[in-house]
Scaffold this motif. Structure first.
Motif, short mmCIF file in Angstrom:
data_model
loop_
_atom_site.label_atom_id
_atom_site.label_comp_id
_atom_site.label_asym_id
_atom_site.label_seq_id
_atom_site.Cartn_x
_atom_site.Cartn_y
_atom_site.Cartn_z
N ALA A 39 0.84 -1.19 0.00
CA ALA A 39 0.00 0.00 0.00
C ALA A 39 0.88 1.25 0.00
CB ALA A 39 -0.90 0.01 1.24
N PRO A 40 0.41 2.32 -0.65
CA PRO A 40 1.16 3.57 -0.60
C PRO A 40 1.22 4.09 0.83
CG PRO A 40 -1.05 3.93 -1.49
CD PRO A 40 -0.88 2.45 -1.35
N MET A 41 2.40 4.42 1.29
CA MET A 41 2.54 4.94 2.66
C MET A 41 3.60 6.03 2.73
SD MET A 41 2.14 1.64 5.18
CE MET A 41 2.99 0.46 4.11
N CYS A 42 3.17 7.24 3.10
CA CYS A 42 4.09 8.35 3.29
C CYS A 42 5.18 7.96 4.27
CB CYS A 42 3.35 9.56 3.85
SG CYS A 42 2.34 10.40 2.65
N HIS A 53 -4.44 9.18 -6.60
CA HIS A 53 -4.95 9.23 -5.22
C HIS A 53 -6.20 10.10 -5.18
CE1 HIS A 53 -5.20 8.97 -1.01
NE2 HIS A 53 -4.01 9.41 -0.63
N ILE A 93 -1.39 -4.13 1.38
CA ILE A 93 -0.95 -4.35 2.76
C ILE A 93 -0.21 -3.10 3.22
CG2 ILE A 93 0.36 -5.86 4.31
CD1 ILE A 93 -1.86 -7.36 2.82
N GLY A 94 -0.66 -2.52 4.32
CA GLY A 94 -0.02 -1.32 4.83
C GLY A 94 0.87 -1.61 6.02
N ARG A 95 0.32 -1.42 7.22
CA ARG A 95 1.15 -1.50 8.42
C ARG A 95 1.84 -2.85 8.61
NH1 ARG A 95 -3.64 0.32 11.99
NH2 ARG A 95 -4.58 -0.81 10.25
N ARG A 113 -7.22 5.09 -6.52
CA ARG A 113 -7.56 4.76 -5.14
C ARG A 113 -8.67 5.70 -4.69
NH1 ARG A 113 -4.10 3.86 0.48
NH2 ARG A 113 -4.80 1.71 0.46
N VAL A 123 -8.21 -3.16 1.05
CA VAL A 123 -7.15 -2.82 2.00
C VAL A 123 -7.73 -2.68 3.39
CG1 VAL A 123 -7.42 -0.32 1.57
CG2 VAL A 123 -5.24 -1.19 2.45
N GLY A 124 -6.90 -2.91 4.40
CA GLY A 124 -7.29 -2.63 5.77
C GLY A 124 -7.13 -3.78 6.73
N SER A 125 -6.11 -3.68 7.58
CA SER A 125 -5.91 -4.66 8.67
C SER A 125 -5.81 -6.09 8.17
CB SER A 125 -7.04 -4.56 9.70
OG SER A 125 -7.06 -3.28 10.27
N GLU A 185 4.90 5.99 -1.80
CA GLU A 185 4.12 6.88 -0.97
C GLU A 185 3.44 7.94 -1.84
OE1 GLU A 185 8.13 8.24 0.56
OE2 GLU A 185 6.92 10.03 1.00
N ALA A 186 2.44 8.63 -1.31
CA ALA A 186 1.79 9.72 -2.02
C ALA A 186 2.88 10.63 -2.59
CB ALA A 186 0.87 10.50 -1.09
N HIS A 209 -9.20 9.63 0.88
CA HIS A 209 -8.70 10.13 2.16
C HIS A 209 -8.82 11.63 2.37
CE1 HIS A 209 -6.09 6.21 2.27
NE2 HIS A 209 -7.39 5.99 2.35
N GLN A 225 2.04 6.38 -6.73
CA GLN A 225 0.78 7.01 -6.34
C GLN A 225 0.93 8.52 -6.52
OE1 GLN A 225 -0.67 7.61 -2.24
NE2 GLN A 225 -2.61 6.70 -2.88
C1 FNR Z 1 -0.77 5.41 5.09
N1 FNR Z 1 -1.80 5.38 4.16
C2 FNR Z 1 -1.68 6.07 2.97
N2 FNR Z 1 -2.61 5.95 1.98
C3 FNR Z 1 -2.43 6.53 0.77
O1 FNR Z 1 -3.27 6.37 -0.11
N3 FNR Z 1 -1.30 7.26 0.53
C4 FNR Z 1 -0.34 7.46 1.47
O2 FNR Z 1 0.68 8.10 1.19
C5 FNR Z 1 -0.54 6.89 2.74
N4 FNR Z 1 0.36 7.08 3.76
C6 FNR Z 1 0.33 6.29 4.88
C7 FNR Z 1 1.38 6.31 5.79
C8 FNR Z 1 1.39 5.43 6.87
C9 FNR Z 1 2.56 5.43 7.79
C10 FNR Z 1 0.30 4.55 7.08
C11 FNR Z 1 0.29 3.56 8.21
C12 FNR Z 1 -0.76 4.56 6.21
C13 FNR Z 1 -2.90 4.40 4.29
C14 FNR Z 1 -2.43 3.01 3.86
O3 FNR Z 1 -2.13 2.96 2.47
C15 FNR Z 1 -3.49 1.93 4.16
O4 FNR Z 1 -4.66 2.19 3.43
C16 FNR Z 1 -3.83 1.87 5.65
O5 FNR Z 1 -2.66 1.82 6.45
C17 FNR Z 1 -4.71 0.65 5.98
O6 FNR Z 1 -4.03 -0.55 5.65
P1 FNR Z 1 -3.35 -1.44 6.81
O7 FNR Z 1 -2.27 -0.64 7.41
O8 FNR Z 1 -4.44 -1.75 7.81
O9 FNR Z 1 -2.87 -2.68 6.10
#
Ligand code: FNR
Length: 366
Positions: free
Chosen positions: A24-27, A182, A327-329, A235, A304-306, A60-61, A185, A103
């Motif tokens: 999953a995209p994550m900053c 994106h 998959i994020g966290r 997304r 997505v999500g948990s 990441e975004a 959110h 993303q």
């Molecule tokens: C995110 N998430 C997020 N989503 C997105 O669309 N662009 C982004 O840049 C980010 N940045 C981001 C940073 C961090 C540190 C986290 C933990 C999450 C949301 C992420 O992509 C995801 O949708 C959620 O974390 C839920 O998935 P998990 O973590 O439950 O698998």
């Protein structure tokens, strides 16, 4: 070797993915120089997860314009130098058998914040902290503790569409295989989609047609320059869980007006101060993705999500009929999430797809 849905390859346009697990995209908030130039952190973070078995590793975004960064430490793609930095990451990700996704993002009124500060609730950076003037469709913010945003003029909207298209061209030149827009959110596109923040009276606001115009122009402009053989992904917040705002019905409906989109990742939330959605927990957002797959069987739909284990992921795919999971966290905790999911589902050596350099990881097994 067992047959699984999780490890079945998939082909979308000219791209074949080795399995159904996406990073999953994550900053990362990793660019201390605040110049948007991807650095060794992105190489290491995304590279490790490509080596860990993800089929699609999404950045990441990545801001299409400097004022669109969520934080000052975000990655951007608004110049040739940004393109070169990301090209290095793309090369390494692809060398590990993963596809590289970018993303593209613009945070609108939610730009210029400091998400990692203690007590953070999405607050804007002050001018002394390096904050900047933010923009939104109508000067109405999606959450209340942000600095005032300025309503975009029609010229600014059209320039902004141009920023997305120019960033898409750079993403192509950098070698990305998949482009994800994106639209989730509570960021700028979502700010246009929902009547909560889009109270414009011109043809970029008002009814559904007006509120979706910015997104439709971005998609059309990007699809024109994004190569035919490369998938285009969006997304969405399938719902933002706010009464009278953006709903799953709206998400499903807008997809009838976005020709050239191949893949949809369905998340949720981002508008409003108080969370009113279902209790977050394993798979809580998957019903939204399932609904999109039911309405649009020809689209490649990910949820997505948990998601925290291979077994859970496999069961989710079998039960919902969706095509993939982001998959994020769990992937922050474990870059080898896919490889270990494969082990969990009974793939035995030599089928465990650890990076070649890690062959000793499975031998001897104890
Ligand atoms: C995110 N998430 C997020 N989503 C997105 O669309 N662009 C982004 O840049 C980010 N940045 C981001 C940073 C961090 C540190 C986290 C933990 C999450 C949301 C992420 O992509 C995801 O949708 C959620 O974390 C839920 O998935 P998990 O973590 O439950 O698998």
């Amino acid at each position: 070797v067992p047959e699984t849905r999780l490890f079945a390859p998939a082909t979308i346009r000219g791209l074949t993915l080795r399995n159904r697990l996406f990073l999953a995209p994550m900053c990362q908030y990793a660019l201390n120089d605040r110049d948007g130039l991807a650095n060794d952190w992105q190489l290491t973070h995304l590279g490790a997860r490509a080596a860990g078995g993800f089929s699609l590793v999404i950045t990441e975004a990545t801001a299409v314009a400097p004022e669109g960064r969520i934080s000052a430490e975000d990655v951007g793609l608004w110049s040739a130098e940004h393109e070169d930095r990301l090209a290095r990451v793309v090369d390494f990700v692809q060398s590990q058998g993963a596809a590289a996704g970018v993303q593209l993002a613009h945070a609108g009124a939610k730009a210029g914040t400091e998400p990692w500060l203690p007590g953070y609730r999405g607050a804007s950076l002050s001018a002394e902290q390096g904050g900047w003037q933010t923009f939104s469709p109508a000067g109405i913010n999606p959450v209340s503790n942000l600095a005032p945003s300025t309503a975009m003029s029609r010229d600014q909207i059209q320039d902004s569409v141009g920023d997305w298209v120019a960033a898409a061209q750079r993403a192509d030149r950098a070698g990305f295989d998949v482009l994800q827009i994106h639209a989730a959110h509570g960021y700028l596109i979502h700010q246009f989609l929902t009547p909560v923040t889009n109270q414009r009276t011109d043809d970029y606001g008002g009814n559904f047609d007006g509120r979706t115009r910015y997104l439709r122009e971005i998609v059309a402009g990007i699809r024109d320059v994004w190569p035919e053989h490369k998938p285009l992904m969006i997304r969405f917040s399938g719902s933002d869980w706010v009464e009278g705002s953006w709903s799953i019905e709206d998400t499903s409906a807008v997809l009838n007006h976005l020709p050239g989109v191949d893949m949809v990742d369905v998340s949720s939330g981002g508008i409003g101060d108080v969370y009113t959605g279902p209790k977050p927990g394993p798979g809580y957002q998957l019903p939204l993705a399932t609904r999109i797959k039911t309405d649009h069987p020809d689209l490649f739909v990910s949820g997505v999500g948990s998601i925290t284990s291979g077994l859970q992921a496999e069961e989710a795919l079998q039960e919902t009929g969706i095509d993939a999971l982001s998959i994020g966290r769990a992937a922050l905790r474990n870059p080898n999430f896919p490889v270990e999911a494969a082990a969990e589902l009974g793939f035995a050596k030599p089928d465990l797809p650890y990076a070649a350099q890690y062959w000793r990881a499975t031998w001897p097994r104890n």
